[in-house]
Design a protein around this motif. Sequence first.
Motif, short mmCIF file in Angstrom:
data_model
loop_
_atom_site.label_atom_id
_atom_site.label_comp_id
_atom_site.label_asym_id
_atom_site.label_seq_id
_atom_site.Cartn_x
_atom_site.Cartn_y
_atom_site.Cartn_z
N HIS A 1 -8.64 9.54 -5.36
CA HIS A 1 -7.35 9.25 -4.99
C HIS A 1 -7.57 8.13 -3.96
O HIS A 1 -6.79 6.80 -4.09
CB HIS A 1 -6.41 10.27 -4.30
CG HIS A 1 -5.17 9.76 -3.90
ND1 HIS A 1 -3.93 10.25 -4.52
CD2 HIS A 1 -4.53 8.93 -2.96
CE1 HIS A 1 -3.11 9.77 -4.03
NE2 HIS A 1 -3.32 8.65 -3.13
N GLU A 2 -8.24 8.05 -2.85
CA GLU A 2 -8.58 7.01 -2.19
C GLU A 2 -9.16 5.81 -2.74
O GLU A 2 -8.78 4.71 -2.40
CB GLU A 2 -9.38 7.56 -1.03
CG GLU A 2 -9.77 6.64 0.15
CD GLU A 2 -8.53 5.80 1.02
OE1 GLU A 2 -8.53 5.05 1.64
OE2 GLU A 2 -7.65 6.97 0.98
N ARG B 1 1.45 9.05 -6.15
CA ARG B 1 1.97 10.50 -5.85
C ARG B 1 2.90 11.17 -6.89
O ARG B 1 3.64 12.00 -6.59
CB ARG B 1 2.27 10.70 -4.48
CG ARG B 1 1.22 10.47 -3.48
CD ARG B 1 1.62 11.06 -2.22
NE ARG B 1 0.41 10.78 -1.34
CZ ARG B 1 -0.62 11.48 -0.91
NH1 ARG B 1 -0.52 12.61 -1.84
NH2 ARG B 1 -1.60 11.34 -0.11
N SER C 1 0.74 -1.18 -0.07
CA SER C 1 0.11 0.03 0.06
C SER C 1 1.02 1.43 -0.05
O SER C 1 0.58 2.35 -0.79
CB SER C 1 -0.79 0.06 1.09
OG SER C 1 -1.62 1.18 1.04
N ASP C 2 1.96 1.52 0.72
CA ASP C 2 2.86 2.40 0.83
C ASP C 2 3.71 2.55 -0.55
O ASP C 2 3.75 3.80 -0.90
CB ASP C 2 3.92 2.26 2.10
CG ASP C 2 3.19 2.45 3.32
OD1 ASP C 2 1.95 2.90 3.37
OD2 ASP C 2 3.83 1.93 4.44
N SER D 1 -6.84 4.12 -4.80
CA SER D 1 -5.58 3.29 -3.88
C SER D 1 -6.42 2.15 -3.63
O SER D 1 -5.86 0.88 -3.58
CB SER D 1 -5.39 4.27 -2.66
OG SER D 1 -4.71 3.45 -1.82
N GLU E 1 1.26 4.08 -3.02
CA GLU E 1 1.05 5.30 -2.67
C GLU E 1 2.32 6.42 -3.23
O GLU E 1 2.02 7.39 -4.05
CB GLU E 1 0.89 5.54 -1.37
CG GLU E 1 0.49 7.14 -0.75
CD GLU E 1 -0.82 7.45 -1.24
OE1 GLU E 1 -1.22 8.66 -1.26
OE2 GLU E 1 -1.70 6.57 -1.55
#
Length: 286
Positions: free
Chosen positions: A133-134, A121, A112-113, A137, A116
Amino acid sequence: MKEYSLSNVHNDFDGYNKIINFYVEYKDEFLEDITLNINIWFDANLCSVLGSIIDKFSESLNSVNLIASDSIRKILQKNCFLLQFGYSSLSDTYHTTIKYLKLKTTDGRFFSDYVENQLLRREEFPTMSDAVHEKISQSIYEMFVNAQIHSETKNIYTCGQFFPARNTLDFTIVDTGIGFAGRIKKNFDLEISSEDAIKWSLQDGNTTKKDVSGGIGLALLKEFISQNNGKIQIITGNAFYQMFEELETFSTLDNFFDGTIINMSFKTDDSTSYVLVDELDDEDIF
């Protein structure tokens, strides 16, 4: 020692077919030394596919030596794919690569990181509200969860690449599990083709999670990528699916891939600013 050449490999049917043919050529071999020569061109996000195949070979005690032309080698050093072959990493001066990763199925938070920071980003990614964005993701993360829970894969492989000349940003997720048709067979005792399994997975609300009210991953991404004029490709079994310019096509590969490949190609010259319907204002609507 056996030698194989992969030449001029792109994010298209022919490119995936070439890599999978390489896999099938040696997947039943044991204790072989294989030299793979990559030349002319290789879309770097496809390191995720190649990495998964090399690991499958290793399970059969085969060793792979990779030789690449200078321009390809430099890109594969920048995205860290060649670290496993003893090469050092190179600085990505132009910031075009998304790092190659081999993840355990327990590495969900790390994945997940990674998505992102390495993908969503990036300054080249289409402009969107925090809410969109959410959603994006969550949709990409759901692919990881599906592979984690249902595919029976040992590892999940990811890689990406920004192609400035094409105005595209590609991101690819691969597992070497039982594939879409295998998931449906196991969960619903339903025998369907790989092509029909992809069609089923793209319908909003369909999920192989038991006692859950349906997934959003592929259906939502398909909608977003369609509006972005991008491309989504899914390879599982012997089926190749592509949605591009509002046209959905299926093709049959020469051979079967034991697992699933999902490639997302986002257009970076998209001036749209994406928002959800309930965020209505003067911006464009997603």
